[in-house]
Enzyme design. Structure first.
Site, PDB file in Angstrom:
ATOM      1  N   SER A 114      58.311  49.692 113.497  1.00  0.00           N
ATOM      2  CA  SER A 114      58.656  50.310 112.217  1.00  0.00           C
ATOM      3  C   SER A 114      59.801  51.314 112.336  1.00  0.00           C
ATOM      4  CB  SER A 114      57.427  51.021 111.640  1.00  0.00           C
ATOM      5  OG  SER A 114      56.963  52.006 112.542  1.00  0.00           O
ATOM      6  N   GLN A 116      60.693  54.812 111.921  1.00  0.00           N
ATOM      7  CA  GLN A 116      59.714  55.881 112.070  1.00  0.00           C
ATOM      8  C   GLN A 116      60.333  57.142 112.636  1.00  0.00           C
ATOM      9  OE1 GLN A 116      57.390  55.313 116.116  1.00  0.00           O
ATOM     10  NE2 GLN A 116      57.484  53.307 115.074  1.00  0.00           N
ATOM     11  N   HIS A 118      58.626  61.223 114.355  1.00  0.00           N
ATOM     12  CA  HIS A 118      57.432  61.948 114.751  1.00  0.00           C
ATOM     13  C   HIS A 118      57.542  63.412 114.340  1.00  0.00           C
ATOM     14  CE1 HIS A 118      56.485  58.327 116.882  1.00  0.00           C
ATOM     15  NE2 HIS A 118      57.571  58.433 117.619  1.00  0.00           N
ATOM     16  N   LYS A 141      54.753  64.680 118.930  1.00  0.00           N
ATOM     17  CA  LYS A 141      54.888  63.455 119.722  1.00  0.00           C
ATOM     18  C   LYS A 141      56.345  63.207 120.115  1.00  0.00           C
ATOM     19  CE  LYS A 141      53.409  58.587 119.684  1.00  0.00           C
ATOM     20  NZ  LYS A 141      54.272  57.490 119.318  1.00  0.00           N
ATOM     21  N   GLU A 143      59.025  61.829 122.461  1.00  0.00           N
ATOM     22  CA  GLU A 143      58.828  60.698 123.367  1.00  0.00           C
ATOM     23  C   GLU A 143      60.140  60.273 124.007  1.00  0.00           C
ATOM     24  OE1 GLU A 143      56.988  57.896 120.689  1.00  0.00           O
ATOM     25  OE2 GLU A 143      58.898  56.928 120.217  1.00  0.00           O
ATOM     26  N   HIS A 289      64.036  56.281 114.271  1.00  0.00           N
ATOM     27  CA  HIS A 289      64.253  55.256 115.285  1.00  0.00           C
ATOM     28  C   HIS A 289      63.363  54.053 115.011  1.00  0.00           C
ATOM     29  CE1 HIS A 289      60.829  57.655 116.761  1.00  0.00           C
ATOM     30  NE2 HIS A 289      60.405  56.556 117.388  1.00  0.00           N
ATOM     31  N   ARG A 308      55.929  56.471 109.097  1.00  0.00           N
ATOM     32  CA  ARG A 308      56.646  55.202 108.964  1.00  0.00           C
ATOM     33  C   ARG A 308      57.192  55.015 107.553  1.00  0.00           C
ATOM     34  NH1 ARG A 308      51.734  54.162 111.462  1.00  0.00           N
ATOM     35  NH2 ARG A 308      51.863  53.450 113.638  1.00  0.00           N
ATOM     36  N   LYS A 314      52.073  48.385 108.119  1.00  0.00           N
ATOM     37  CA  LYS A 314      51.187  49.541 108.182  1.00  0.00           C
ATOM     38  C   LYS A 314      51.501  50.535 107.067  1.00  0.00           C
ATOM     39  CE  LYS A 314      50.450  49.292 113.204  1.00  0.00           C
ATOM     40  NZ  LYS A 314      50.550  50.021 114.500  1.00  0.00           N
TER      41      LYS A 314
END
Length: 436
Positions: A114, A116, A118, A141, A143, A289, A308, A314
């Protein structure tokens, strides 16, 4: 209390999200099968993620023999809670309330993930408090993704002049943005000066309006405009300069995976990134991203909070995503995160992001080296054998592990780990996540 065991082999959770590579084409499946004799690989099933850590949605398990000779099987999180200072060192145990601060993963991607981003730590607390069913924990989050194979993704907003060029050459993109917002962005982008912060902020504000306009558009309108653009691309040669300039192949691929999805238009906002093995993206809070294809190592703070807005069946939280994003424009090279060679060990490349929760070592030991020491760190670490074969043991302990492709080991704080080559057919390649 201390178990006195400095290294523990892990059996790790495998996630089978629909976007994962299928069967033996998945690096995740092959690593899991090699590490876990109980793992049943089905050739028609997707294998998307291997989770190495303590997150409640996919906890790793340990099996060991206690001082009485009894075989113990428990979750890694429970073992750490029983031995927090031994496992993680006093500093990290105190800082993270006796919980492992990172989640280590392997991803095998066949179909786009997706669009998205964070949340920050504070935003995560707010989202979890208001919608715990959608945002399952109160942690941030950040990452990092390190390519294992050629890897594709979307990351960060493109330079403003590139977005302007798409608005001026792709009428359907202009239409979904809307004349008012498109012209405002074009005008503000022309006025950008690196010496005038206000001009940059004005352009970012206009970009936010453009992106929000697209993401909140009526789905039928998006589909009509996308169908028109796709028809034109289908009638244009793949060798045509305009087809290439419009990213025709990528557009058709994403629409084939998610027909009519608004996320297809995001390729004109976000950088299309191609990573070679070893290259890396660091995704701080608010960076938009989407991973598109390939295999990667991923390390993050121990969270599963994702906001998302496209390319997904989702839950989509479009208003939250559009409001939280970082609208800084940058080139693909500016979105790359660079590693550096360890000054004390030529075989280690260090990926050290600007967060406390995690960092990663890439360790490549040539097959000509018969022994090697994974050096002790003052915090916890987990390492994965990506390929190669060795015998390993903690210094001062008798137990020896047979390490091969797919082996995953938790290494407690302040413990050296000695490796001895088991054969000389290939180099030893290890990825190690840690927190210090």
């Amino acid at each position: 209390m201390s178990s006195g065991i400095g290294a523990l082999k892990l059996i790790c959770a495998v996630q089978q999200y629909a976007w994962g590579k299928i069967g033996s084409n998945s690096e995740v499946a092959l690593l899991a099968k090699s590490n876990d004799p109980q793992f049943s690989l089905k050739e028609d099933g997707p294998y998307s993620e291997l989770w190495m850590g303590t997150h409640m949605k996919g906890p790793s398990h340990v099996t060991y023999q206690d001082t009485n000779g009894k075989i113990i099987n428990k979750q890694l999180s429970d073992w750490i809670k029983d031995n927090p200072v031994f496992a993680m060192g006093q500093k990290i145990a105190n800082q993270y309330q006796n919980q492992l601060p990172f989640l280590f993963k392997v991803l095998s991607i066949q179909k786009a993930l997706s669009i998205q981003a964070h949340p920050t730590k504070q935003h995560a607390i707010e989202l979890h408090g208001s919608r715990p069913d959608k945002y399952p924990d109160p942690n941030h989050k950040p990452e990092m993704a390190i390519a294992l194979t050629p890897f594709e993704g979307l990351c960060g907003f493109r330079p403003a002049n590139e977005i302007v060029s798409f608005l001026q050459t792709i009428p359907e993109f202009y239409n979904v943005v809307g004349e008012e917002y498109a012209e405002s962005f074009i005008t503000s982008s022309k006025a950008i000066s690196t010496e005038d912060e206000n001009s940059i902020l004005a352009s970012q504000k206009a970009l936010k309006s453009c992106f929000t306009s697209v993401m909140q558009r009526d789905q039928d309108f998006i589909k009509r405009q996308l169908d028109t653009l796709l028809q034109r691309m289908s009638n244009t040669s793949e060798d045509d300069d305009y087809y290439k300039a419009c990213l025709g192949s990528l557009l058709l691929r994403l629409n084939n995976q998610f027909p009519g999805d608004v996320g297809c238009f995001c390729i004109y906002f976000l950088n299309f990134m191609r990573l070679d093995p070893g290259q890396c993206l660091f995704l701080a809070a608010g960076i938009p991203h989407a991973y598109l294809a390939g295999d990667c190592i991923e390390c993050m703070a121990c969270s599963d909070n994702v906001v998302r807005a496209g390319l997904t069946p989702k839950y989509k939280d479009v208003p939250t995503l559009c409001e939280m994003l970082n609208y800084r424009c940058a080139t693909p090279s500016e979105n790359m995160f660079l590693c550096h060679t360890d000054s004390t060990d030529e075989f280690i490349s260090i990926y050290d992001p600007p967060v406390d929760d995690f960092a990663v070592h890439s360790i490549r030991v040539p097959k000509t080296i018969s022994s090697y020491k994974i050096r002790a760190l003052p915090g916890p670490s987990i390492f994965l054998v990506v390929h190669g074969h060795a015998e390993g043991s903690v210094e001062g302990e008798d137990d020896c592990m047979n390490l091969r492709r797919g082996s995953v080991v938790f290494l407690a704080a302040d413990h050296n780990y000695s490796l001895r080559a088991a054969d000389n057919d290939e180099d030893l390649f290890i990825m190690r996540a840690y927190c210090i």
